[in-house]
Write a protein that holds these residues in place. Structure first.
Motif, PDB file in Angstrom:
ATOM      1  N   LEU A 177      -2.195 -12.846  10.104  1.00  0.00           N
ATOM      2  CA  LEU A 177      -1.574 -10.798  10.391  1.00  0.00           C
ATOM      3  C   LEU A 177      -0.596 -10.947  10.712  1.00  0.00           C
ATOM      4  CD1 LEU A 177      -5.499  -9.622   9.958  1.00  0.00           C
ATOM      5  CD2 LEU A 177      -3.329  -9.337   7.352  1.00  0.00           C
ATOM      6  N   HIS A 178      -0.294 -10.862  11.204  1.00  0.00           N
ATOM      7  CA  HIS A 178       1.041 -10.984  12.879  1.00  0.00           C
ATOM      8  C   HIS A 178       1.976 -11.425  11.911  1.00  0.00           C
ATOM      9  CE1 HIS A 178       2.852 -11.209  16.775  1.00  0.00           C
ATOM     10  NE2 HIS A 178       3.160 -12.720  16.043  1.00  0.00           N
ATOM     11  N   ARG A 179       2.191 -12.564  11.078  1.00  0.00           N
ATOM     12  CA  ARG A 179       2.994 -13.422  10.845  1.00  0.00           C
ATOM     13  C   ARG A 179       3.259 -12.737   9.450  1.00  0.00           C
ATOM     14  NH1 ARG A 179       6.342 -15.312  10.441  1.00  0.00           N
ATOM     15  NH2 ARG A 179       6.560 -17.046   9.412  1.00  0.00           N
ATOM     16  N   LEU A 180       2.440 -12.046   9.175  1.00  0.00           N
ATOM     17  CA  LEU A 180       2.496 -10.870   7.773  1.00  0.00           C
ATOM     18  C   LEU A 180       3.459 -10.135   8.334  1.00  0.00           C
ATOM     19  CD1 LEU A 180       2.250 -10.210   4.520  1.00  0.00           C
ATOM     20  CD2 LEU A 180       0.308  -9.397   5.484  1.00  0.00           C
ATOM     21  N   GLU A 181       3.557  -9.474   9.236  1.00  0.00           N
ATOM     22  CA  GLU A 181       4.006  -8.180   9.794  1.00  0.00           C
ATOM     23  C   GLU A 181       5.571  -8.400  10.375  1.00  0.00           C
ATOM     24  OE1 GLU A 181       2.766  -4.550   9.930  1.00  0.00           O
ATOM     25  OE2 GLU A 181       1.831  -6.063   9.035  1.00  0.00           O
ATOM     26  N   GLU A 182       5.429 -10.045  10.755  1.00  0.00           N
ATOM     27  CA  GLU A 182       7.384 -10.105  10.970  1.00  0.00           C
ATOM     28  C   GLU A 182       7.247 -10.252   9.970  1.00  0.00           C
ATOM     29  OE1 GLU A 182       6.401 -13.222  15.481  1.00  0.00           O
ATOM     30  OE2 GLU A 182       6.311 -13.950  12.875  1.00  0.00           O
ATOM     31  N   VAL A 183       7.119 -10.678   8.973  1.00  0.00           N
ATOM     32  CA  VAL A 183       7.837 -11.158   7.309  1.00  0.00           C
ATOM     33  C   VAL A 183       8.059  -9.919   6.871  1.00  0.00           C
ATOM     34  CG1 VAL A 183       6.133 -11.555   6.157  1.00  0.00           C
ATOM     35  CG2 VAL A 183       8.027 -12.576   5.764  1.00  0.00           C
ATOM     36  N   LYS A 184       7.701  -8.943   7.248  1.00  0.00           N
ATOM     37  CA  LYS A 184       7.806  -7.693   6.415  1.00  0.00           C
ATOM     38  C   LYS A 184       8.886  -6.750   6.730  1.00  0.00           C
ATOM     39  CE  LYS A 184       3.474  -5.078   6.005  1.00  0.00           C
ATOM     40  NZ  LYS A 184       2.452  -4.755   6.889  1.00  0.00           N
ATOM     41  N   ASP A 185       8.864  -7.356   8.315  1.00  0.00           N
ATOM     42  CA  ASP A 185      10.253  -7.036   9.182  1.00  0.00           C
ATOM     43  C   ASP A 185      11.854  -7.184   8.720  1.00  0.00           C
ATOM     44  OD1 ASP A 185       8.984  -4.839   9.910  1.00  0.00           O
ATOM     45  OD2 ASP A 185       8.502  -5.891  11.996  1.00  0.00           O
ATOM     46  N   GLU A 186      11.280  -8.987   8.550  1.00  0.00           N
ATOM     47  CA  GLU A 186      12.603  -9.665   8.155  1.00  0.00           C
ATOM     48  C   GLU A 186      12.594  -9.059   6.889  1.00  0.00           C
ATOM     49  OE1 GLU A 186      10.592 -12.624  11.153  1.00  0.00           O
ATOM     50  OE2 GLU A 186      11.456 -13.631   8.186  1.00  0.00           O
ATOM     51  N   VAL A 187      12.317  -9.260   5.654  1.00  0.00           N
ATOM     52  CA  VAL A 187      12.498  -8.859   4.532  1.00  0.00           C
ATOM     53  C   VAL A 187      13.278  -7.759   4.169  1.00  0.00           C
ATOM     54  CG1 VAL A 187      11.966  -8.377   1.709  1.00  0.00           C
ATOM     55  CG2 VAL A 187      10.585 -10.708   2.993  1.00  0.00           C
ATOM     56  N   SER A 188      12.841  -6.447   4.898  1.00  0.00           N
ATOM     57  CA  SER A 188      12.989  -4.991   5.063  1.00  0.00           C
ATOM     58  C   SER A 188      14.701  -4.971   5.611  1.00  0.00           C
ATOM     59  CB  SER A 188      12.048  -4.095   5.275  1.00  0.00           C
ATOM     60  OG  SER A 188      11.946  -4.293   6.229  1.00  0.00           O
ATOM     61  N   TYR A 197       6.068  -1.263  -0.834  1.00  0.00           N
ATOM     62  CA  TYR A 197       6.637  -1.736   0.268  1.00  0.00           C
ATOM     63  C   TYR A 197       5.266  -1.490   1.012  1.00  0.00           C
ATOM     64  CZ  TYR A 197       9.402  -5.377   3.108  1.00  0.00           C
ATOM     65  OH  TYR A 197       9.627  -5.910   3.807  1.00  0.00           O
ATOM     66  N   PRO A 198       5.129  -2.874   1.029  1.00  0.00           N
ATOM     67  CA  PRO A 198       3.110  -2.463   2.177  1.00  0.00           C
ATOM     68  C   PRO A 198       3.699  -1.833   3.412  1.00  0.00           C
ATOM     69  CG  PRO A 198       4.161  -5.102   1.881  1.00  0.00           C
ATOM     70  CD  PRO A 198       5.115  -3.672   0.921  1.00  0.00           C
ATOM     71  N   GLU A 199       2.829  -0.845   4.029  1.00  0.00           N
ATOM     72  CA  GLU A 199       3.602   0.045   5.035  1.00  0.00           C
ATOM     73  C   GLU A 199       3.066  -1.287   6.657  1.00  0.00           C
ATOM     74  OE1 GLU A 199       4.162   2.818   5.849  1.00  0.00           O
ATOM     75  OE2 GLU A 199       3.825   3.420   3.762  1.00  0.00           O
ATOM     76  N   ALA A 200       3.730  -0.615   7.812  1.00  0.00           N
ATOM     77  CA  ALA A 200       3.466  -1.832   8.722  1.00  0.00           C
ATOM     78  C   ALA A 200       2.775  -1.165   9.256  1.00  0.00           C
ATOM     79  CB  ALA A 200       4.980  -1.442   9.537  1.00  0.00           C
ATOM     80  N   ARG A 201       1.689  -2.715   9.911  1.00  0.00           N
ATOM     81  CA  ARG A 201       1.084  -2.238  10.404  1.00  0.00           C
ATOM     82  C   ARG A 201       0.403  -2.352  12.100  1.00  0.00           C
ATOM     83  NH1 ARG A 201      -1.447  -5.808   7.325  1.00  0.00           N
ATOM     84  NH2 ARG A 201      -1.933  -4.199   5.447  1.00  0.00           N
ATOM     85  N   PRO A 202       1.525  -1.779  12.813  1.00  0.00           N
ATOM     86  CA  PRO A 202       1.849  -2.021  14.388  1.00  0.00           C
ATOM     87  C   PRO A 202       0.174  -2.413  14.812  1.00  0.00           C
ATOM     88  CG  PRO A 202       2.526   0.190  13.949  1.00  0.00           C
ATOM     89  CD  PRO A 202       1.687  -0.294  12.725  1.00  0.00           C
ATOM     90  N   GLN A 203      -0.673  -2.280  14.673  1.00  0.00           N
ATOM     91  CA  GLN A 203      -1.727  -3.153  15.178  1.00  0.00           C
ATOM     92  C   GLN A 203      -2.122  -4.510  15.310  1.00  0.00           C
ATOM     93  OE1 GLN A 203      -1.131  -0.728  12.951  1.00  0.00           O
ATOM     94  NE2 GLN A 203      -3.543  -0.712  11.832  1.00  0.00           N
ATOM     95  N   CYS A 204      -1.644  -5.037  14.294  1.00  0.00           N
ATOM     96  CA  CYS A 204      -1.489  -6.469  13.419  1.00  0.00           C
ATOM     97  C   CYS A 204      -0.514  -7.162  14.371  1.00  0.00           C
ATOM     98  CB  CYS A 204      -1.698  -6.691  12.252  1.00  0.00           C
ATOM     99  SG  CYS A 204      -3.230  -5.874  11.289  1.00  0.00           S
ATOM    100  N   LYS A 205       0.166  -6.380  15.376  1.00  0.00           N
ATOM    101  CA  LYS A 205       1.303  -7.088  15.687  1.00  0.00           C
ATOM    102  C   LYS A 205       0.482  -7.911  17.448  1.00  0.00           C
ATOM    103  CE  LYS A 205       5.623  -5.097  14.039  1.00  0.00           C
ATOM    104  NZ  LYS A 205       6.827  -5.221  14.742  1.00  0.00           N
TER     105      LYS A 205
END
Length: 889
Positions: free
Chosen positions: A612-623, A713-721
């Motif tokens: 889930l942490h990596r997912l947050e990272e990749v979401k930021d990277e892609v956008s 686009y998936p919402e950011a999930r800051p608690q998952c970082k």
RNA sequence: GGACAGUUAGCUCAGCUGGUGGAGCAUCGCCCUUACAAGGCGGGGGUCACAAGUUCAAGUCUUGUACUGUCCACCA
């Protein structure tokens, strides 16, 4: 479709056809100008209606579609207008060739019948390129399909022409233009391609009228000699200054010519003495104007010598060249002939040598309009990559007026009429009934049509209904970004800027993204004649549309050409397949469940937290990547996450969860698994719309949520970082990799279960290992795992260190023990090298004094870690060597 | 003649704001581990074109050189 198992292999063909049909019938991509969301629009660079999709289109359209689909995901109100260009000369050529096969020329048919024939041709073949655009998965709004010769767009063309004429920005005049004697039309400056070709430089003697002396001129085009009306030298050239103002005799024809002086002449070139032929050379035209010379046309529009050429009348210009050189040689005035490579202009459509030709043409005063377009960059319109800005400026700074009339039949006919009775010129949007001056109705429309690029320059607003004040214009003009190849920055981009600003008072686009050219694997341009073309349509058939799109996106690094070969596409097909199989695995494990509400931030289990942490990272990277037109970064981020993290690790790590009897644990895993898959599908959807849509529809409960093309686009999930937990997971991964490496390098079969002894550095690490024991045992394939803070390892063991934790695999007699020594030595050598590097810094006082504290601290920590690892490895090596020695003795 | 790119592993290329060189493909070794052999695991492989400079530190910034490519330009 929900909850069905996916077939074991992905079959792009059926899937793509089904989704394409669905999207078109559903009008998924038809936006409502009154709908919510910020407006986002891109106009397609309209391909020629005669065209077939080539790889350059495929790149262009893929990148646009990625941006378009991403913008939709971001909640914008998105319009992508599709359409085609009538492509005057190109289309006329195609139809003429078809006629030629019937043994006819367009003149046999006459103008009207020929134009009918072109429309007919368009009816028949014009949809081919559109079908191919569709096959590429482009999410255009088909209900707004446009063609540059549509009634609406034609109206826009007439409106623009008339207004510019009334403003004095379109005018008619005699000028020297570029003439293609094959296409029988004028060409704009940028429609002429200059190519070096081997020619000759003839040195020819011109005798002075009143003296025995002579001048020698150098020319590459002796056939223009009959059109000479002066000889020109540099005013400060001492060799010739005494001749200025006197007369010379034109060879063979015997006319008298003045000797003039102009600093334009290059003293170094040839003899420094230039013959001036104002009607057959652009510079000579300029000299003729400046010095009030006679203008004498000797070559006609068919490339034949006119009566003015005296004895050469009726010869072709090539024949004339030969003949006149012979004549001059006979007269003894040919001084010498030397070979010369020089640039010769060719028609960009048919490649015939272009002849400078004086004729009556229509012009747009781009010299007056250019400054505004120049000033708009970068304040109002940004260009990506920035390196093209200079080129854009340079072109606008040196622009000449744009010749817009073409002597062909297919195109927008110039809305100008001449009264046959009183000669009045009438420029009007509608066909005039009678002459406003004399009232007669003998009006003759101008025969010429407009340059194709004239209508193209209006494309961003003509496609939205201009000159009417439409909702579309209000909503979507200016467009968001123009995506195109740099090869048409002048033809198209600059001219759209000019027209948009002049007629709408606003630049036509906020950004311009210029993408690269697609070349073959050797870096050559793809061309039919070289036979190195990669046909995107064929690639789609062979590998699927998504594989092609992903390849193009992954290679679209800003400002760099793409070298494409078929095996790259084939390679990325594997990626599509990987996604497919990951989805199959997920579905297998999700059978029967429906998604339930759950807070992903509350999930326990290190591997879940990590993914889930990596997912947050990749979401930021892609956008982040897509917002900066860094397409390759977006593709890369998805690739790494899906393959390197999700498939290689996470799917392995959840297997124990799935086999567990603990219902809660299994449900949590199912929940996270589905969540991550769903979001990666959303991330990948702009690049690979078909396979992602297909998988999405098969997910459990898919009937309860919208189809993927409508998902945001998936919402950011800051608690998952959770960087700390992610780091802990990396530790476990390193432990597992260490075991695998030991097995591989000591030739222990990967499937062979071994014992693992671990000596963690502290309680926390111990706890971490113990709580993930099951996973480690499964993934590293262990028969036993023993964690002990005060480990007494058997001496005959293979070992490694990860995060300070000692990793020990006891060896039994079956393996090659000596191998472990070389293995450790290799590791130590590598370690030593790193350590040396780090310590070099740390021993340098300058470094300690001047580098930032943060950097120094990091280096120190690294040094400690390396040293610790080294000591531990050394100790292990020593014990192992002892064991080895004992065994031998 | 001007302008702009590029030069990084055998190949194709990432490397944005300077801090121990990355990916894919290819190659080698071991594996049919129940999503995937279009696969898995592991390994090998690089004085980042050359030279100088700035800096504690340069693939990364500056300048120059070489080669490659593209565009523009009227050298008759």
């Amino acid at each position: 479709m929900a909850e069905e198992m996916l077939p074991s292999g992905y079959e792009p063909k059926d899937v793509e056809a089904r989704w394409r049909r669905h999207w078109e019938e559903d009008k998924t991509f038809t936006p409502d100008p009154d709908g919510p969301g910020e407006g986002y629009a891109i106009v397609i660079p309209p391909p020629n209606v005669t065209g077939a999709l080539h790889i350059g289109h495929a790149l262009n359209l893929t990148l646009i579609d990625v941006l378009i689909r991403y913008a939709r995901q971001k909640g914008k109100n998105v319009l992508w207008v599709p359409g085609t260009d009538h492509a005057g000369i190109a289309t006329q050529n195609v139809v003429e060739r078809a006629l030629a096969r019937e043994g006819k020329s367009r003149h046999d048919l006459g103008r009207e019948a020929f134009i009918d024939r072109v429309w007919q041709w368009r009816e028949e073949y014009g949809h081919r390129i559109l079908d191919q655009i569709s096959a590429l998965g482009c999410s255009v709004d088909w209900t707004r399909l446009r063609f540059t010769m549509d009634e609406g767009l034609s109206r826009a063309v007439r409106r623009v022409f008339v207004q510019l004429y009334n403003e004095g920005l379109i005018y008619k005049g005699d000028y020297i233009i570029n003439w293609c004697s094959r296409c029988h039309t004028a060409l704009a400056d940028d429609e002429v391609e200059h190519e070096d070709s081997a020619g000759h430089l003839w040195h020819i003697r011109y005798h002075l009228k009143d003296s025995q002396e002579s001048l020698v001129v150098a020319t590459t085009r002796p056939e223009t000699i009959p059109g000479d009306t002066a000889v020109c030298v540099h005013p400060e050239d001492e060799r010739y200054s005494r001749f200025i103002g006197s007369k010379v005799i034109l060879p063979v024809l015997g006319r008298e010519l003045p000797v003039i002086a102009d600093s334009y002449v290059d003293r170094e070139f040839g003899t420094g003495c230039l013959k001036v032929t104002p009607c057959h050379d652009h510079n000579d035209w300029m000299l003729g104007k400046r010095h009030n010379l006679e203008f004498l046309q000797v070559i006609d529009e068919n490339g034949m010598m006119k009566a003015e050429s005296g004895p050469y009348v009726g010869l072709s210009k090539e024949e004339c060249r030969k003949k006149i050189v012979e004549d001059i040689e006979k007269a003894g005035d040919l001084v010498k002939v030397e070979p010369l490579t020089h640039a010769v202009g060719h028609c960009y459509r048919c490649h015939t040598v272009v002849e400078p030709h004086v004729s009556t043409q229509w012009f747009v005063a781009t010299t007056k309009l250019a400054p505004q377009a120049r000033a708009a960059v970068p304040a109002l319109t940004k260009i990506f990559p920035e390196s093209w800005i200079k080129t854009y400026y340079h072109w606008l700074d040196t622009i000449r007026d744009w010749c817009i009339s073409r002597q062909i039949w297919w195109g927008h006919r110039i809305p100008a009429w001449t009264c046959q009775d009183c000669g009045k010129l009438i420029v009007s949007e509608e066909t005039p009934e009678k002459c406003p001056a004399c009232g007669q109705n003998h009006l003759l429309q101008d025969e010429d049509v407009l340059d194709t690029w004239f209508s193209s320059s209006l494309w961003p607003f003509s496609t939205m209904g201009w000159p009417d004040k439409t909702k579309d214009l209000k909503r979507w003009y200016p467009t968001s970004v123009l995506v195109t190849g740099f090869d048409i920055i002048f033809f198209w981009v600059a001219r759209m800027m000019i027209m948009g600003q002049h007629f709408l008072g606003e630049v036509p686009f906020k950004d311009v993204y210029l993408h690269a050219l697609v070349r073959d694997a050797e870096g050559r341009k793809m061309s039919k004649s070289t036979g190195n073309v990669i046909d995107p349509v064929l690639m789609i058939e062979k590998y699927g549309c998504d594989a092609l799109r992903f390849t193009l996106t992954a290679f679209a690094a800003m400002g760099r050409d793409i070298r494409l070969s078929e095996d790259r596409i084939e390679g990325y097909r594997h990626f599509v397949n990987k996604l497919w199989n990951a989805a199959r695995f997920t579905l297998m494990n999700l059978a029967g469940i429906s998604p339930r509400a759950c807070d992903p931030a509350k999930v326990t289990g290190l591997h879940h937290i990590w993914i889930l942490h990596r997912l947050e990272e990749v979401k930021d990277e892609v956008s982040g990547a897509l917002e900066n037109y860094r397409f390759n970064d977006a593709a890369q981020a998805c690739y790494k996450f899906l393959w390197g993290a999700f498939c290689d690790w996470y799917l392995e790590l959840v297997k124990p969860d799935m086999q567990s009897n603990d219902a809660q644990r299994k449900e949590d895993a199912q929940y996270v698994l589905l969540l991550v898959l769903r979001e990666i599908l959303v991330l990948l959807h702009p690049i690979m719309p078909f396979v992602t849509a297909e998988i999405w529809a098969a997910l459990p409960g898919s009937d309860k949520y919208p189809e993927l093309a409508r998902v945001g686009y998936p919402e950011a999930r800051p608690q998952c970082k959770r960087p700390d937990e992610a780091r802990a997971m990396e530790f476990l991964q390193e432990v597992i990799v260490s075991v695998r490496t030991i097995k591989a390098e000591l030739n222990i079969s990967p499937g062979k279960k071994v014992r693992l002894l671990l000596q963690p550095v502290d309680e926390a690490q111990k706890e971490l290992l113990l709580s993930n024991q099951e996973v480690i045992m499964q993934v590293a394939r262990l028969e036993e795992m023993h964690v002990d803070l005060a480990l007494q390892a058997p001496r005959a063991s293979a070992s490694a260190v990860a995060f300070g934790c000692q990793i020990v695999v006891p060896l039994r007699g079956t393996v090659d023990l000596a191998g472990e020594l070389t293995r450790l030595d290799k590791q130590l050598a590598k370690l030593e090298k790193n350590l040396l590097n780090v310590n070099r810094h740390l021993q340098d006082e300058n470094f300690l004094a001047r580098a930032s504290e943060e950097v120094v601290a990091r280096e120190k920590a690294t040094s400690c870690d390396l040293l610790d690892k080294k000591e531990k490895l050394l100790a292990m090596r020593a014990r192992f060597a002892e064991a080895l020695a004992e065994e031998k003795s």
